[in-house]
Design a protein around this motif. Structure first.
Motif, mmCIF file in Angstrom:
data_model
loop_
_atom_site.group_PDB
_atom_site.id
_atom_site.type_symbol
_atom_site.label_atom_id
_atom_site.label_comp_id
_atom_site.label_asym_id
_atom_site.label_seq_id
_atom_site.Cartn_x
_atom_site.Cartn_y
_atom_site.Cartn_z
ATOM 1 N N GLU A 166 7.536 7.307 -6.271
ATOM 2 C CA GLU A 166 6.187 7.193 -5.718
ATOM 3 C C GLU A 166 5.113 7.140 -6.796
ATOM 4 O O GLU A 166 4.103 6.458 -6.636
ATOM 5 N N PHE A 217 5.554 2.734 0.549
ATOM 6 C CA PHE A 217 6.357 3.317 -0.533
ATOM 7 C C PHE A 217 7.756 3.705 -0.079
ATOM 8 O O PHE A 217 8.749 3.398 -0.746
ATOM 9 N N ARG A 225 2.399 4.165 -6.993
ATOM 10 C CA ARG A 225 0.963 4.482 -6.907
ATOM 11 C C ARG A 225 0.215 3.845 -8.076
ATOM 12 O O ARG A 225 -0.922 3.378 -7.915
ATOM 13 N N ASN A 226 0.829 3.839 -9.249
ATOM 14 C CA ASN A 226 0.201 3.166 -10.391
ATOM 15 C C ASN A 226 0.059 1.669 -10.146
ATOM 16 O O ASN A 226 -0.949 1.051 -10.527
ATOM 17 N N THR A 252 0.841 -1.189 0.000
ATOM 18 C CA THR A 252 0.000 0.000 0.000
ATOM 19 C C THR A 252 0.880 1.244 0.000
ATOM 20 O O THR A 252 2.119 1.158 0.070
ATOM 21 N N GLU A 253 0.241 2.382 -0.038
ATOM 22 C CA GLU A 253 0.985 3.643 -0.048
ATOM 23 C C GLU A 253 1.874 3.789 1.185
ATOM 24 O O GLU A 253 2.938 4.402 1.117
ATOM 25 N N THR A 267 -2.869 0.944 -8.016
ATOM 26 C CA THR A 267 -4.117 1.429 -8.605
ATOM 27 C C THR A 267 -4.526 0.594 -9.818
ATOM 28 O O THR A 267 -5.672 0.167 -9.939
#
Length: 220
Positions: A50, A27, A54-55, A23-24, A58
């Motif tokens: 980051e 990172f 994030r991609n 998850t974020e 997602t």
């Protein structure tokens, strides 16, 4: 989503391991691990940022898996779905992975393509790389895909490039006559070399070669 709890041995001591989707919140740790795993001369611009991470979570969260040991982030593996024609195997890492941003992810692709696998040096020899790879095999099976595929670096080749071709090098590594830090590991995970790709990745140690390594879904 993926969650798997188990134990690994550090000598006589057991350590709890959790494999899960990253998850974020992970990172910062993942970027640190990449710096530890791929110091210069490996191109530092190829390390995660980051926006890429994030991609990953997602566009294809199923292909974004990390491992923590006793609560500390220790490694990760990232993939995307793509189509693959064995008759036309040559490609560059940057083209398939969109330079790691994976905007090339195809939700209908029959192949899970490994973008990266990294394990912090302090946690190596615990078998985390194999556990991460097995998590991706399980993802291939769960999604009913045909195969897992990815290009392996061959960093040991630079040392013997004056003596043999890339094809001869991989043949000897596969036969167990030579050991390569990456290719030997992938062989031990059940991956099979199917094609040597020139100019696969800007990688001085591998002389820019990559070896396509495949694992076929045994239920297909």
């Amino acid at each position: 989503m993926y969650w798997n709890e188990q134990y690994v041995y550090d000598g006589e001591k057991t350590l709890p391991v959790v494999l899960r989707n990253y998850t974020e919140a992970d990172f910062e740790g993942m970027i640190r691990i990449q710096r530890e795993c791929f110091p210069p001369p490996f191109p530092q611009e190829l390390l995660w940022n980051e926006a890429q991470l994030r991609n990953h979570i997602t566009l294809f969260p199923e292909g974004a898996i990390c491992a923590s040991v006793d609560g500390k982030l220790a490694g990760s593996i990232t993939g995307l779905r793509t189509t693959f024609d064995p008759a036309f195997p040559e490609h560059r890492w940057e083209d398939v992975t969109d330079d790691g941003y994976i905007r090339t992810h195809n939700p209908d692709g029959e192949t899970l393509y490994i973008v990266d696998i990294s394990v912090s040096p302090q946690f190596r020899k615990l078998g985390l790389g194999k556990l991460l790879m097995q998590a991706m095999y399980q993802t291939v099976i769960e999604l009913k895909l045909e195969r897992l595929l990815g290009g392996g670096r061959m960093p040991g080749y630079q040392q013997v490039a004056d003596e043999m071709t890339p094809e001869s090098y991989i043949k000897r590594v596969t036969a167990g006559e030579l050991r390569d830090p990456v290719i030997s590991f992938l062989l031990s995970c059940g991956r099979k070399p199917i094609h040597i790709v020139p100019n696969y990745l800007d990688d001085e140690e591998s002389l820019n070669y990559g070896v396509l390594m495949e694992w076929k879904n045994p239920f297909r």
